[in-house]
Write a protein that holds these residues in place. Sequence first.
Motif, PDB file in Angstrom:
ATOM      1  N   TRP A  93       0.848  -1.193   0.000  1.00  0.00           N
ATOM      2  CA  TRP A  93       0.000   0.000   0.000  1.00  0.00           C
ATOM      3  C   TRP A  93       0.882   1.241   0.000  1.00  0.00           C
ATOM      4  N   LYS A  94       0.572   2.201  -0.833  1.00  0.00           N
ATOM      5  CA  LYS A  94       1.372   3.420  -0.980  1.00  0.00           C
ATOM      6  C   LYS A  94       0.720   4.645  -0.347  1.00  0.00           C
ATOM      7  N   GLY A  95      -0.220   4.429   0.530  1.00  0.00           N
ATOM      8  CA  GLY A  95      -0.890   5.551   1.175  1.00  0.00           C
ATOM      9  C   GLY A  95      -2.223   5.899   0.539  1.00  0.00           C
ATOM     10  N   TYR A  96      -2.616   5.145  -0.449  1.00  0.00           N
ATOM     11  CA  TYR A  96      -3.902   5.349  -1.111  1.00  0.00           C
ATOM     12  C   TYR A  96      -4.321   4.032  -1.759  1.00  0.00           C
ATOM     13  N   GLY A  97      -5.572   3.981  -2.072  1.00  0.00           N
ATOM     14  CA  GLY A  97      -6.093   2.780  -2.718  1.00  0.00           C
ATOM     15  C   GLY A  97      -6.983   1.997  -1.766  1.00  0.00           C
ATOM     16  N   PRO A  98      -7.750   1.086  -2.322  1.00  0.00           N
ATOM     17  CA  PRO A  98      -8.735   0.350  -1.534  1.00  0.00           C
ATOM     18  C   PRO A  98      -8.116  -0.554  -0.466  1.00  0.00           C
ATOM     19  N   VAL A  99      -8.756  -0.506   0.691  1.00  0.00           N
ATOM     20  CA  VAL A  99      -8.483  -1.433   1.791  1.00  0.00           C
ATOM     21  C   VAL A  99      -9.874  -1.927   2.202  1.00  0.00           C
ATOM     22  N   PRO A 100     -10.366  -2.950   1.528  1.00  0.00           N
ATOM     23  CA  PRO A 100     -11.773  -3.349   1.673  1.00  0.00           C
ATOM     24  C   PRO A 100     -12.149  -3.828   3.076  1.00  0.00           C
ATOM     25  N   GLU A 126     -10.816  18.219  15.823  1.00  0.00           N
ATOM     26  CA  GLU A 126     -11.660  18.128  14.636  1.00  0.00           C
ATOM     27  C   GLU A 126     -10.869  17.779  13.375  1.00  0.00           C
ATOM     28  N   ASP A 127      -9.669  18.348  13.211  1.00  0.00           N
ATOM     29  CA  ASP A 127      -8.863  18.043  12.025  1.00  0.00           C
ATOM     30  C   ASP A 127      -8.521  16.556  11.953  1.00  0.00           C
ATOM     31  N   GLU A 128      -8.176  15.969  13.097  1.00  0.00           N
ATOM     32  CA  GLU A 128      -7.848  14.542  13.131  1.00  0.00           C
ATOM     33  C   GLU A 128      -9.093  13.704  12.852  1.00  0.00           C
ATOM     34  N   TYR A 129     -10.217  14.104  13.417  1.00  0.00           N
ATOM     35  CA  TYR A 129     -11.479  13.407  13.153  1.00  0.00           C
ATOM     36  C   TYR A 129     -11.762  13.386  11.650  1.00  0.00           C
ATOM     37  N   LEU A 130     -11.657  14.534  11.002  1.00  0.00           N
ATOM     38  CA  LEU A 130     -11.951  14.624   9.568  1.00  0.00           C
ATOM     39  C   LEU A 130     -10.936  13.845   8.732  1.00  0.00           C
ATOM     40  N   ARG A 131      -9.667  13.890   9.143  1.00  0.00           N
ATOM     41  CA  ARG A 131      -8.634  13.143   8.434  1.00  0.00           C
ATOM     42  C   ARG A 131      -8.918  11.637   8.510  1.00  0.00           C
ATOM     43  N   CYS A 132      -9.305  11.165   9.681  1.00  0.00           N
ATOM     44  CA  CYS A 132      -9.633   9.741   9.847  1.00  0.00           C
ATOM     45  C   CYS A 132     -10.866   9.364   9.028  1.00  0.00           C
ATOM     46  N   LEU A 133     -11.859  10.232   9.029  1.00  0.00           N
ATOM     47  CA  LEU A 133     -13.066   9.970   8.244  1.00  0.00           C
ATOM     48  C   LEU A 133     -12.723   9.906   6.755  1.00  0.00           C
ATOM     49  N   ASP A 134     -11.876  10.826   6.286  1.00  0.00           N
ATOM     50  CA  ASP A 134     -11.436  10.785   4.889  1.00  0.00           C
ATOM     51  C   ASP A 134     -10.680   9.497   4.582  1.00  0.00           C
ATOM     52  N   LEU A 135      -9.801   9.086   5.497  1.00  0.00           N
ATOM     53  CA  LEU A 135      -9.044   7.858   5.286  1.00  0.00           C
ATOM     54  C   LEU A 135      -9.976   6.658   5.184  1.00  0.00           C
ATOM     55  N   LEU A 136     -10.942   6.572   6.077  1.00  0.00           N
ATOM     56  CA  LEU A 136     -11.901   5.467   6.007  1.00  0.00           C
ATOM     57  C   LEU A 136     -12.646   5.465   4.675  1.00  0.00           C
ATOM     58  N   ASN A 137     -13.093   6.633   4.245  1.00  0.00           N
ATOM     59  CA  ASN A 137     -13.826   6.722   2.983  1.00  0.00           C
ATOM     60  C   ASN A 137     -12.942   6.386   1.788  1.00  0.00           C
ATOM     61  N   ASP A 138     -11.656   6.762   1.864  1.00  0.00           N
ATOM     62  CA  ASP A 138     -10.728   6.417   0.786  1.00  0.00           C
ATOM     63  C   ASP A 138     -10.437   4.918   0.757  1.00  0.00           C
ATOM     64  N   CYS A 139     -10.343   4.312   1.941  1.00  0.00           N
ATOM     65  CA  CYS A 139     -10.063   2.875   2.018  1.00  0.00           C
ATOM     66  C   CYS A 139     -11.244   2.052   1.518  1.00  0.00           C
ATOM     67  N   ASP A 140     -12.425   2.401   1.974  1.00  0.00           N
ATOM     68  CA  ASP A 140     -13.645   1.683   1.581  1.00  0.00           C
ATOM     69  C   ASP A 140     -14.823   2.589   1.915  1.00  0.00           C
ATOM     70  N   PRO A 141     -15.594   2.997   0.915  1.00  0.00           N
ATOM     71  CA  PRO A 141     -16.707   3.922   1.178  1.00  0.00           C
ATOM     72  C   PRO A 141     -17.713   3.455   2.213  1.00  0.00           C
ATOM     73  N   LYS A 142     -17.768   2.154   2.508  1.00  0.00           N
ATOM     74  CA  LYS A 142     -18.716   1.693   3.524  1.00  0.00           C
ATOM     75  C   LYS A 142     -18.070   1.529   4.899  1.00  0.00           C
ATOM     76  N   ALA A 143     -16.769   1.746   5.039  1.00  0.00           N
ATOM     77  CA  ALA A 143     -16.083   1.507   6.314  1.00  0.00           C
ATOM     78  C   ALA A 143     -16.563   2.419   7.427  1.00  0.00           C
ATOM     79  N   ALA A 144     -16.814   3.696   7.128  1.00  0.00           N
ATOM     80  CA  ALA A 144     -17.258   4.629   8.180  1.00  0.00           C
ATOM     81  C   ALA A 144     -18.570   4.159   8.807  1.00  0.00           C
ATOM     82  N   ALA A 145     -19.472   3.686   7.987  1.00  0.00           N
ATOM     83  CA  ALA A 145     -20.732   3.178   8.530  1.00  0.00           C
ATOM     84  C   ALA A 145     -20.507   1.907   9.352  1.00  0.00           C
ATOM     85  N   GLU A 146     -19.600   1.071   8.891  1.00  0.00           N
ATOM     86  CA  GLU A 146     -19.327  -0.198   9.593  1.00  0.00           C
ATOM     87  C   GLU A 146     -18.762   0.048  10.998  1.00  0.00           C
TER      88      GLU A 146
END
Length: 150
Positions: A93-100, A126-146
């Motif tokens: 992993w290079k810091g981006y791309g799917p992590v299902p 708040e910045d860390e919260y948003l960064r983590c939320l972005d990371l989850l969405n980048d890894c897998d769009p359904k991860a935040a809900a999970e």
Amino acid sequence: MTSFGDLLGPPPTLLTGDDDAESELLNGAAPATVAAGSPTASIAWAHLAEAALEGVDAAAAGAGDVPPEVIAAYAYARTGYHRGLDQLRRHGWKGYGPVPWDHQQNQGFLRCVGALAKSAKFIGEEDEYLRCLDLLNDCDPKAAAEVGLV
């Protein structure tokens, strides 16, 4: 094509996980014991972080009355997050791309990111919260809900 339909993106990263740690947790071992014995297993840190956040009064924590459990959860989640990043990098992993999310061995890392987001929000980061939320969405769009963030 990746699992999220991106023809040009990298293939999904599928972690191998830690079978021993996962088995111990499934068989009722204390997460702290598992984390001590398998400190690279994000899943153990996720269990610790989520347990620390159970029962936290979100309104009180968000209003500045932060219980020590939130700080413990933040530390546990941060540890599991970094251990997961190490594993992801070893898997290409290079810091981006799917992590299902559907790949069970990825869930320890993703759960740590979710717990880090929740605890960061509780302490007003708040910045860390948003960064983590972005990371989850980048890894897998359904991860935040999970992980219970949306």
